[in-house]
Motif scaffolding. Structure first.
Motif, PDB file in Angstrom:
ATOM      1  N   ILE A  53      36.382-104.185 -13.636  1.00 48.54           N
ATOM      2  CA  ILE A  53      36.840-103.376 -12.352  1.00 48.54           C
ATOM      3  C   ILE A  53      37.292-102.381 -12.378  1.00 48.54           C
ATOM      4  CG2 ILE A  53      38.111-103.179 -10.200  1.00 48.54           C
ATOM      5  CD1 ILE A  53      38.212-105.870 -10.514  1.00 48.54           C
ATOM      6  N   LEU A  54      38.316-102.214 -13.559  1.00 46.45           N
ATOM      7  CA  LEU A  54      39.114-100.624 -14.322  1.00 46.45           C
ATOM      8  C   LEU A  54      37.901-100.042 -14.868  1.00 46.45           C
ATOM      9  CD1 LEU A  54      42.259-102.479 -15.501  1.00 46.45           C
ATOM     10  CD2 LEU A  54      41.843-100.384 -13.243  1.00 46.45           C
ATOM     11  N   ALA A  55      36.770-100.555 -15.789  1.00 44.85           N
ATOM     12  CA  ALA A  55      36.112 -99.699 -16.137  1.00 44.85           C
ATOM     13  C   ALA A  55      35.139 -99.157 -15.855  1.00 44.85           C
ATOM     14  CB  ALA A  55      35.474-100.384 -17.714  1.00 44.85           C
ATOM     15  N   TYR A  56      34.781 -99.986 -14.241  1.00 45.54           N
ATOM     16  CA  TYR A  56      32.993 -99.655 -13.818  1.00 45.54           C
ATOM     17  C   TYR A  56      34.585 -98.388 -12.707  1.00 45.54           C
ATOM     18  CZ  TYR A  56      30.999-103.697 -14.728  1.00 45.54           C
ATOM     19  OH  TYR A  56      29.947-104.979 -15.901  1.00 45.54           O
ATOM     20  N   LEU A  57      35.420 -98.584 -12.445  1.00 43.70           N
ATOM     21  CA  LEU A  57      35.792 -97.506 -11.287  1.00 43.70           C
ATOM     22  C   LEU A  57      36.363 -96.144 -12.221  1.00 43.70           C
ATOM     23  CD1 LEU A  57      38.367 -99.292  -9.651  1.00 43.70           C
ATOM     24  CD2 LEU A  57      36.613 -98.352  -8.563  1.00 43.70           C
ATOM     25  N   SER A  58      36.804 -96.398 -13.965  1.00 44.31           N
ATOM     26  CA  SER A  58      36.505 -95.353 -14.363  1.00 44.31           C
ATOM     27  C   SER A  58      35.124 -94.854 -14.330  1.00 44.31           C
ATOM     28  CB  SER A  58      37.415 -95.454 -16.090  1.00 44.31           C
ATOM     29  OG  SER A  58      37.703 -94.190 -16.402  1.00 44.31           O
ATOM     30  N   GLU A  59      34.750 -95.732 -14.636  1.00 47.39           N
ATOM     31  CA  GLU A  59      33.208 -94.194 -15.177  1.00 47.39           C
ATOM     32  C   GLU A  59      32.430 -93.871 -14.144  1.00 47.39           C
ATOM     33  OE1 GLU A  59      29.046 -93.818 -16.557  1.00 47.39           O
ATOM     34  OE2 GLU A  59      30.977 -94.011 -18.326  1.00 47.39           O
ATOM     35  N   MET A  60      33.003 -94.520 -13.075  1.00 42.72           N
ATOM     36  CA  MET A  60      32.457 -93.656 -11.429  1.00 42.72           C
ATOM     37  C   MET A  60      33.358 -92.225 -11.151  1.00 42.72           C
ATOM     38  SD  MET A  60      32.160 -97.691  -9.598  1.00 42.72           S
ATOM     39  CE  MET A  60      31.612 -96.735  -7.386  1.00 42.72           C
ATOM     40  N   ALA A  61      34.553 -92.194 -11.867  1.00 42.57           N
ATOM     41  CA  ALA A  61      35.010 -91.494 -11.230  1.00 42.57           C
ATOM     42  C   ALA A  61      34.846 -90.148 -12.171  1.00 42.57           C
ATOM     43  CB  ALA A  61      36.677 -92.320 -11.425  1.00 42.57           C
ATOM     44  N   GLU A  69      27.135 -97.244 -18.223  1.00 48.15           N
ATOM     45  CA  GLU A  69      26.910 -95.957 -16.940  1.00 48.15           C
ATOM     46  C   GLU A  69      25.796 -96.580 -15.934  1.00 48.15           C
ATOM     47  OE1 GLU A  69      25.028 -91.750 -17.752  1.00 48.15           O
ATOM     48  OE2 GLU A  69      25.036 -93.297 -19.536  1.00 48.15           O
ATOM     49  N   LYS A  70      25.205 -97.653 -16.918  1.00 50.00           N
ATOM     50  CA  LYS A  70      23.538 -98.257 -16.244  1.00 50.00           C
ATOM     51  C   LYS A  70      24.206 -99.078 -15.146  1.00 50.00           C
ATOM     52  CE  LYS A  70      19.998-101.162 -16.873  1.00 50.00           C
ATOM     53  NZ  LYS A  70      18.467-102.040 -17.791  1.00 50.00           N
ATOM     54  N   MET A  71      25.303-100.148 -15.427  1.00 50.50           N
ATOM     55  CA  MET A  71      26.362-100.966 -14.358  1.00 50.50           C
ATOM     56  C   MET A  71      26.539-100.532 -12.833  1.00 50.50           C
ATOM     57  SD  MET A  71      25.713-104.438 -14.876  1.00 50.50           S
ATOM     58  CE  MET A  71      25.076-105.179 -15.633  1.00 50.50           C
ATOM     59  N   THR A  72      27.025 -99.270 -13.815  1.00 49.40           N
ATOM     60  CA  THR A  72      28.175 -97.751 -12.461  1.00 49.40           C
ATOM     61  C   THR A  72      26.821 -97.666 -12.049  1.00 49.40           C
ATOM     62  OG1 THR A  72      29.372 -97.412 -14.735  1.00 49.40           O
ATOM     63  CG2 THR A  72      29.556 -95.786 -12.257  1.00 49.40           C
ATOM     64  N   ALA A  73      25.763 -97.108 -12.126  1.00 48.49           N
ATOM     65  CA  ALA A  73      24.742 -96.418 -11.255  1.00 48.49           C
ATOM     66  C   ALA A  73      23.716 -97.330 -10.161  1.00 48.49           C
ATOM     67  CB  ALA A  73      24.000 -96.099 -12.422  1.00 48.49           C
ATOM     68  N   LEU A  74      23.959 -98.499 -11.084  1.00 52.84           N
ATOM     69  CA  LEU A  74      23.951-100.041  -9.814  1.00 52.84           C
ATOM     70  C   LEU A  74      24.771 -99.783  -8.795  1.00 52.84           C
ATOM     71  CD1 LEU A  74      21.606-101.726  -8.749  1.00 52.84           C
ATOM     72  CD2 LEU A  74      22.942-103.405 -10.796  1.00 52.84           C
ATOM     73  N   LEU A  75      25.902 -99.609  -9.186  1.00 51.64           N
ATOM     74  CA  LEU A  75      27.446 -99.816  -8.200  1.00 51.64           C
ATOM     75  C   LEU A  75      27.321 -98.575  -6.927  1.00 51.64           C
ATOM     76  CD1 LEU A  75      29.846-101.075 -10.363  1.00 51.64           C
ATOM     77  CD2 LEU A  75      29.285-102.127  -8.040  1.00 51.64           C
ATOM     78  N   GLU A  76      26.726 -97.770  -7.515  1.00 46.97           N
ATOM     79  CA  GLU A  76      27.141 -96.406  -6.940  1.00 46.97           C
ATOM     80  C   GLU A  76      25.953 -97.035  -5.633  1.00 46.97           C
ATOM     81  OE1 GLU A  76      27.203 -93.025  -8.840  1.00 46.97           O
ATOM     82  OE2 GLU A  76      29.070 -92.759  -9.898  1.00 46.97           O
ATOM     83  N   SER A  77      24.576 -96.847  -6.563  1.00 48.51           N
ATOM     84  CA  SER A  77      23.694 -97.005  -5.474  1.00 48.51           C
ATOM     85  C   SER A  77      24.051 -98.417  -3.977  1.00 48.51           C
ATOM     86  CB  SER A  77      22.475 -97.392  -6.039  1.00 48.51           C
ATOM     87  OG  SER A  77      21.127 -98.054  -5.424  1.00 48.51           O
ATOM     88  N   GLU A  78      24.373 -99.164  -4.436  1.00 44.73           N
ATOM     89  CA  GLU A  78      24.717 -99.499  -2.924  1.00 44.73           C
ATOM     90  C   GLU A  78      25.593 -99.516  -2.751  1.00 44.73           C
ATOM     91  OE1 GLU A  78      24.786-104.464  -3.883  1.00 44.73           O
ATOM     92  OE2 GLU A  78      23.224-104.420  -5.884  1.00 44.73           O
ATOM     93  N   ILE A  79      26.795 -98.567  -2.775  1.00 44.63           N
ATOM     94  CA  ILE A  79      27.682 -98.394  -2.768  1.00 44.63           C
ATOM     95  C   ILE A  79      27.534 -97.320  -1.401  1.00 44.63           C
ATOM     96  CG2 ILE A  79      29.975 -98.224  -2.393  1.00 44.63           C
ATOM     97  CD1 ILE A  79      30.795 -98.814  -5.336  1.00 44.63           C
TER      98      ILE A  79
END
Length: 388
Positions: A53-61, A69-79
């Motif tokens: 949770i903290l790693a993905y939020l940090s990468e997104m921020a 980076e890859k997982m975060t891009a997928l998350l941002e797309s769904e969000i």
């Protein structure tokens, strides 16, 4: 919010999906982290979920972790699709959410079931009948070992307890098991700590060793009475046959006929309490004597057939009625001292917990359940509902 259940096999991305749902909630409102409860089974799973949770939020921020980076891009797309937010707003809220969690880490509620229940219990010590300053015992082996030491330390001092343990040891020896009961006592104690044992323990606690000794004596009396009653037709039949000089070989189907049946009853062997098919054929044919039986003994046997038939009828009627009861009494008798030992272990464990002011982790769910089950709208829900 509706209930959603995710079901899939190991390694298919369940943790990622749950992390994604958590992040969606805090991106929607960065203060939501205070009101989200995530429960896992193990510390490893809880730590993994927190880290992601903290790693993905940090990468997104901040975009400073190429590993995610890859997982975060997928998350941002769904969000973006689910919340209809642009990348600038997502980045800003991710930064705010990450900062909120780090500054209010105690409210970052991703934990194991045990830790959550402990947190809950700390808030309800008075209602749950717990001392305010109790300690939690997580290691069941320590609790068990010390409780068994306390129990065995009473041997020779408590007469009824000593008698109970001696009887228990003797039953182990009769079953060709080890006389060293410490291992068996520890196994019993483990059963007592299971949630599934709660109802049985409550019943066992109502009796003490003197009650079990009394019950055992009553059972012994009932067993003896039933055995004597069941054996009487056999004893009388064998006495009558011997009085007339009739041996087993003189009777039809001598190795499996009525003589053997009466003999088993006389010897209190009730493993096969009903006559077999050989006896039934003898009754149908009327041929009670074997081919080897001489004329004199055959005549004597024919003369006593009415009495033998009467004994046989009595045996059948009694077997149908008394053998099920006898088997039940024997089964209870067989388990009476192990059950008594269960009760004594529970008492010394409770005594040890009170003396040491500790509560084993397995106790919490029992105590919470007792309140939840006794109230139409448990106050536990009301207090939790203020936060979650």
């Amino acid at each position: 919010m509706s209930l959603v259940v995710y079901k899939s096999s190991a390694g298919s991305g369940k943790t990622f999906t749950l992390v994604k749902e958590y992040i969606k909630l805090v991106i929607d409102n960065p203060d939501n982290y205070k009101h989200i409860l995530a429960i896992t089974f193990t510390n490893k799973a809880a730590n993994e979920m927190k880290s992601r949770i903290l790693a993905y939020l940090s990468e997104m921020a901040y975009g400073n972790n190429k590993q995610h980076e890859k997982m975060t891009a997928l998350l941002e797309s769904e969000i973006h699709d689910d919340l209809n937010l642009n990348s600038t707003i997502i980045k800003e809220r991710a930064k705010q959410a990450a900062g909120n969690i780090l500054h209010g880490y105690s409210n970052f509620a991703v934990s194991t079931i045990d830790k959550f229940v402990l947190l809950l219990v700390r808030s309800f010590t008075r209602e749950l009948g717990l001392p305010v300053n109790f300690d939690v015992e997580l290691d069941e082996n320590t609790l068990i070992r010390k409780s068994i030491e306390l129990l065995l330390g009473k041997v020779g001092l408590d007469q009824n307890l000593t008698h109970t343990l001696v009887q228990f040891v003797e039953s182990k020896i009769e079953d060709e098991k080890s006389w060293d009961i410490e291992k068996e006592l520890k196994a019993f104690a483990k059963i007592l700590l299971r949630e599934s044992s709660v109802d049985a323990i409550e019943q066992i606690k109502k009796l003490d060793t003197s009650d079990y000794i009394k019950i055992s004596k009553q059972l012994s009396g009932l067993i003896k009475t039933h055995e004597e009653t069941l054996s009487k037709p056999g004893i009388r039949a064998i006495d009558l046959l011997q009085l007339n000089n009739i041996t087993q070989g003189d009777t039809a189907n001598s190795n499996g006929g009525f003589y053997l049946y009466f003999k088993r009853l006389a010897e209190k062997n009730f493993e096969k309490p009903m006559p077999n098919s050989n006896v039934e054929r003898i009754l149908e044919s009327g041929n009670w004597a074997s081919k080897k039986c001489n004329t004199e003994r055959k005549t004597a046997l024919e003369r006593i057939i009415p009495q033998l038939t009467e004994f046989l009828d009595t045996a059948i009627v009694q077997a149908k009625k008394l053998v099920p009861e006898l088997n039940l009494f024997r089964l209870i008798q067989q388990n009476i001292y192990p059950t008594a030992v269960f009760g004594e272990i529970e008492k010394v464990m409770e005594e040890f917990r009170e003396n040491e002011n500790i509560v084993h982790i397995s106790e919490f769910n029992k105590r919470i359940a007792s309140i939840v089950n006794s109230e139409p709208i448990p106050f536990i829900y009301e207090r939790i509902g203020e936060k979650y």
